[in-house]
Each structure stands twice: as C-alpha cells, then as structure tokens.
Design an enzyme around this catalytic site. Structure first.
Site, short mmCIF file in Angstrom:
data_model
loop_
_atom_site.label_atom_id
_atom_site.label_comp_id
_atom_site.label_asym_id
_atom_site.label_seq_id
_atom_site.Cartn_x
_atom_site.Cartn_y
_atom_site.Cartn_z
N GLU B 10 0.82 -0.97 0.10
CA GLU B 10 0.11 0.12 0.02
C GLU B 10 0.72 1.22 0.00
O GLU B 10 1.66 1.19 1.00
CB GLU B 10 -0.97 -0.01 1.21
CG GLU B 10 -1.70 -1.08 1.64
CD GLU B 10 -2.06 -1.19 2.99
OE1 GLU B 10 -2.33 -0.20 3.61
OE2 GLU B 10 -2.12 -2.45 3.47
N ARG B 54 -7.17 -1.56 -5.01
CA ARG B 54 -7.82 -0.48 -4.28
C ARG B 54 -7.15 0.85 -4.29
O ARG B 54 -5.95 1.20 -4.35
CB ARG B 54 -7.95 -0.82 -2.97
CG ARG B 54 -8.95 -0.08 -2.13
CD ARG B 54 -8.88 -0.46 -0.61
NE ARG B 54 -9.66 0.75 0.20
CZ ARG B 54 -9.52 1.06 1.57
NH1 ARG B 54 -8.85 0.23 2.09
NH2 ARG B 54 -10.20 1.73 2.17
N TYR B 56 -7.56 5.14 -3.32
CA TYR B 56 -8.37 5.78 -2.38
C TYR B 56 -7.98 7.03 -1.99
O TYR B 56 -6.62 6.97 -2.03
CB TYR B 56 -9.36 4.95 -1.40
CG TYR B 56 -8.20 4.24 -0.34
CD1 TYR B 56 -7.43 3.21 -0.93
CD2 TYR B 56 -7.97 4.48 0.73
CE1 TYR B 56 -6.69 2.61 0.03
CE2 TYR B 56 -7.08 3.91 1.83
CZ TYR B 56 -6.51 3.01 1.01
OH TYR B 56 -5.41 2.07 1.98
N ASP B 58 -6.89 8.79 1.13
CA ASP B 58 -6.54 8.33 2.64
C ASP B 58 -6.61 9.64 3.29
O ASP B 58 -6.60 10.87 3.01
CB ASP B 58 -5.15 7.64 2.61
CG ASP B 58 -5.10 6.59 3.75
OD1 ASP B 58 -6.08 6.26 4.38
OD2 ASP B 58 -4.01 6.67 4.38
N GLU B 64 -3.92 6.93 -2.18
CA GLU B 64 -3.11 5.85 -1.90
C GLU B 64 -3.70 4.51 -2.69
O GLU B 64 -4.73 4.51 -3.16
CB GLU B 64 -3.50 5.37 -0.35
CG GLU B 64 -3.07 4.12 0.08
CD GLU B 64 -3.12 3.84 1.74
OE1 GLU B 64 -3.19 5.02 2.21
OE2 GLU B 64 -2.91 2.66 1.68
N THR B 67 -1.91 -2.49 -3.87
CA THR B 67 -2.13 -3.39 -4.91
C THR B 67 -3.04 -4.78 -4.71
O THR B 67 -3.40 -4.92 -3.47
CB THR B 67 -0.73 -4.25 -5.12
OG1 THR B 67 -0.18 -4.81 -3.68
CG2 THR B 67 0.53 -3.20 -5.36
N TRP B 420 -12.18 -6.18 0.31
CA TRP B 420 -11.22 -7.55 -0.17
C TRP B 420 -11.85 -8.83 -0.04
O TRP B 420 -11.47 -9.79 -0.66
CB TRP B 420 -10.11 -7.23 0.93
CG TRP B 420 -9.32 -6.11 0.73
CD1 TRP B 420 -9.60 -4.86 1.74
CD2 TRP B 420 -8.41 -5.74 -0.28
NE1 TRP B 420 -8.50 -4.04 1.15
CE2 TRP B 420 -8.00 -4.56 0.18
CE3 TRP B 420 -8.10 -6.40 -1.21
CZ2 TRP B 420 -6.94 -3.91 -0.81
CZ3 TRP B 420 -6.61 -5.90 -2.14
CH2 TRP B 420 -6.64 -4.54 -1.92
#
Lengths: 65, 453
Positions: B10, B54, B56, B58, B64, B67, B420
């Site tokens: 991330e 993902r 987004y 943050d 952010e 993977t 997830w």
C-alpha cells in the site's frame, strides 16, 4: 499467464544482475554510461522547478496512514 | 517448499500543485481534482479497480494505491508500478481540467514518505502468515532485521539542520516511534498489529510492516519484499534457529543507522554486544544462505537471496557501488554529481529539490525516470507486464475473482459493492459472495454471480 509472467521475471531479473556484473569489466560500456550521466546532468535543469527554495518550502502535506 | 504466500503493498503519495515554484492549491484541493474521474467511475473516492487493486483518498488527502493480492514478488513489483501509472494518468487529467478552468500549473505526485515540515506518509507491506504460527515471536525476531534492512531498501533523504544538511539512508527512520503496536498515525510502529487478515481469521494473520520507505527502484522493492519473505520462511520453520539479535533500543538504532552512510556504525544489542547494520544483515544473510543449502527456498525467494547477498557483499566493499540498484545510493550519487558539477554547497535548496523530484512519478519528468532513460538504473519488471497490470488482476489469487466481477458488473451497468472479501450485487436479492480464501482464483459461486448479470 502466470507462467508467462514467471518466465519474464526470470529473464528480466537475471539480465539485470548480469548487466551489473559486466559493467565494471566492460570499459566501453562504462564510458558510454558516464557519457549518459553527463547528458543527464546537462539536461536536469530543464525539469527542476525554477524556484527551488519556494517549491521545497511549500511542499507540506498532512501526516498520513 | 511450494507453500505460497500472499503479498501486497500500500503506497501513499504526496501531492502538490505549483506554478512557477509557487504552490497554487492545497493538497486537499488538488486531490479532489485528481479523484474527480475516479468518483465519476465508481461514485466514491474509495474504489476497487478492474485489476483488483484499491484506489482511495486516504487520511490527510493522500492518494493511496493498494496492490491486489499477489502470490509472486514479481507481480507485486509490477502492480506497484501499475499503481504509479494509474495515478499519473489521473494527475494528467486533473492538470488538463484545471487548465480549462483557468488555473495554470503542474500537478506533482511524489512517491516518497516525508514533506518539508516533518510530516510522514507510508508504504505498508503485507505478508499473509498462518494463525497457528507464533506471530508475536515472529514480530520480535523480525525487528532487528527490519531496523537494519534500510541499508539496501532506504530511499535516502537530505535533512537540513542547524549543523548543516545531512544525507540520511531512510525517509521513515525519523518517524518511527515504537517497535510493535496497533497505532499508525498517532505513534508509528515498525510492525502494526492490527489484526485484519482479509481472509479466514481462523487460518490466517496479516503481518503489516509499516517501517519501510517507498521505493522508486524496482530492485529495492523486489529485495525489500523478497528478503522479508526469506526471513518469514525461516521463522516459520520450527526446526530452524535464528540467533537472537534483539536491539537494546530499536528506535534509537533505526535513527543512528539512517544517519550513517558507511553502514558500519555499531548499535547496542540487548545482550550487551555491539553490531553494525551491516554485521546484523550479514548474520541473517548467512543463516538464509545455509537455509537455501539445507532446505531450499522457492524460486523467487532464492532470487531475492542472491540480490541480498550481492547488496551485503557490495556494502562491505563500498556502498556507493550500489548506485544502479538501491534508491538511497542512486539518489546520493545524483546529488553528489550535481553538487560537484555546479559547485554548490550541501545546503543549497536545489539539492533538496533533487531529493523531492527524484520521487516524481511522471515518466518524462521525474528524476528517477530520467536516470532510467539514461541507463543509470536497473529495472526488474518488463514494461509490458506493468501495462498489463494496469487492467488485469493477478490470475492466481482471489484478485482474479474481484477483477472479473467488477469488469462484468461495469459492462452490464449493474450496481455493486466490493471489498477485499465480499462481492455484492446491489439488486433486490442483494446477492453476496464471501471469498475468504485469498489463494482461490476460481470459484463457481462467483461464476454463477457473473453469469446472472
């Protein structure tokens, strides 16, 4: 496809390792790379922000995570 | 030895918008422009993409990118790069829109971990581990490894101070305050213990390492994850002993090591001994080399082991010889060369600018990518694999199911919600599939859900 990626990964990582080892022994390559570095140093001002002090000072974020 | 592991990265990015050096918009404002296309696409600034990743906005307005679940180190590196490329496209679009609205300037997305005011944002590594293993023992044995691996994973940073500007190995070292805890923003630990495996919690845990620097170098990223994976494999083998190298004060040690580009300054161990970062890495590496001989590592970890050995041996000789491979050395070499060529003092703002622009992810402008264009750094993943990873999920993990569901739902213009572990269709029946196994890339339930669209 995973297999394809796997194979690529082999060749690509190995070739980079080989490349590093051969660099020091190959003086022609060494010279060419030094010339490349000189070119980079000549052109770097094109991409550097003109007002360095102001850019650095104003680069303020909030804390993350 | 075929035991697979799930990896993920991330990365939080720094963002700024300037015109002729002046900052024109706050990070909040630019980020809103940046995410406008994302919100149009996914009706939220927190979305999962067709490649399973993902994306987004943050805490603190940092874009952010997380993977998708990868079961190969190569894939994580490719997907981390794909994340850069996806964000860069958004930055480009934001710049155009701002221009149309009469706001001239340049959007910079920096893949680094610290700003000029001492704020930090992270690059978090995730490793799936077994619930049955002793997680707390693992964490404490890993600390000395994680504190010292910066000598080949650090991204480097110029730190101005009253005594003059100094180059440090790690971006994050100054921002880490604890060894192990559940905090992230309040008091950043080396390992975060938040227990969210995003998988069957009876079987799995997720080791969440938040001490690492964001890497521009693919070699550093591969080695960072690969060497940690080697450590985990040894720890998970009940018959394998790793020496106790517990540090007397890990938080002091991580700073001391970061401030020493020779990598030889000694730090205190709990046992009373003193060892350098290089000594400690040599010790773990020797154990891993023995492990490779006696038990064997899977192919990719074996490759990481060779890179690890190459770095440790080179640092023993001269760290600066890693200039093509390791971020902090690449950056320091560039700063030194530029400083010499232009006869600058170490305190010159231009050098700090180089420190920042090294992390600019714009391919034709960022200094790391300029170095790559001039063949000064090595790559690990093929460009075609990065391009592929921008839209195609890893085919051997759960990410494949998520990606397939999102693509299909998008194509049929259906309303859905995913995270997830869940895939949910927002129709009257509210059909939801729970995917608890991150290793499972084929699932009849998901196929039926997709067919029903």
């Amino acid at each position: 496809m995973a297999e394809r990626i796997q194979r690529k990964s082999n060749s690509s990582v190995e070739s980079s390792e080989v490349a590093t080892e051969s660099l020091s022994s190959d003086s022609d390559t060494g010279q060419r790379l030094r010339a490349e570095l000189d070119d980079l140093l000549d052109e770097i001002d094109e991409v550097l922000e003109t007002n360095a002090e102001e850019f650095v000072r104003a680069y303020v974020q909030k804390g993350g995570e | 030895m075929t035991k697979r592991r799930i990896f993920g990265l991330e990365t939080e990015y720094g963002i700024t918008f300037t015109h002729r050096g002046q900052r024109r918009l706050t990070p909040d404002e630019v980020s809103r422009y940046l995410f406008r296309n994302v919100v149009t696409w996914g009706r939220s600034s927190n979305v999962f993409l067709e490649n399973g990743a993902r994306l987004y906005l943050d805490v603190g307005s940092h874009p952010e990118y997380a993977t998708p679940e990868c079961d190969s180190i190569y894939d994580v590196v490719a997907h981390d790069r794909a994340g850069e490329a996806i964000l860069d496209r958004l930055a480009f679009a934001a710049e155009e829109r701002l221009q149309q609205e009469g706001v001239k300037g340049t959007v910079y997305l920096l893949k680094n971990n610290t700003d000029s005011a001492g704020n930090s944002y992270g690059c978090h590594e995730n490793y799936l581990t077994r619930r049955s293993d002793d997680g707390s023992r693992h964490a404490s044995v890993l600390i000395p490894f994680l504190v010292t691996r910066q000598i080949f994973t650090g991204a480097g940073r110029l730190v101005p101070s009253a005594r003059g500007t100094q180059f440090t190995i790690s971006q994050r070292a100054e921002h880490i305050w604890e060894s192990i805890s559940s905090a992230t923003t309040r008091s950043r630990p080396i390992i975060n213990t938040r227990d969210e495996p995003h998988a069957d919690a009876e079987l799995y845990r997720r080791l969440h390492v938040i001490v690492g620097d964001s890497n521009m170098s693919e070699y550093s990223t591969f080695l960072k994850i690969g060497s940690t994976a080697c450590m985990l494999r040894m720890l998970e083998d009940p018959k394998w002993d790793l020496r106790d190298l517990t540090l007397e004060n890990p938080i002091r040690a991580i700073r001391e090591i970061s401030h020493d580009t020779t990598c030889r300054r000694r730090v205190s161990l709990q046992s009373g001994r003193e060892m350098s970062a290089l000594d400690i890495q040599r010790e773990y590496l020797s154990s891993a080399l023995r492990y490779a001989e006696e038990r064997g590592f899977p192919e990719e970890e074996q490759r990481a082991l060779l890179m690890w050995e190459h770095c440790v041996s080179t640092i023993e000789n001269d760290p600066m010889k890693l200039e093509r491979l390791v971020d902090w050395v690449t950056k320091l070499s560039l700063i030194d060369a530029y400083k010499t060529k232009n006869a600058l003092s170490m305190n010159d703002a231009k050098l700090q600018l180089i420190d920042l622009q090294y992390h600019d992810i714009r391919r034709d402008r960022g200094l790391f990518y300029r170095l790559a264009r001039h063949e000064q750094v090595e790559s690990v993943v093929a460009e075609t694999d990065i391009l592929n990873a921008m839209s195609v999920p890893p085919q051997t993990t759960r990410a494949r199911l998520r990606g397939a569901f999102i693509s299909a739902a998008k194509a049929k213009k259906r309303d859905y919600t995913v995270d997830w572990v869940h895939l949910k269709l927002n129709d009257q029946a509210q059909r939801t599939v729970l995917c608890k196994d991150p290793f499972k890339s084929r699932d009849e339930r998901v196929e039926r859900l997709i067919e029903s669209l």
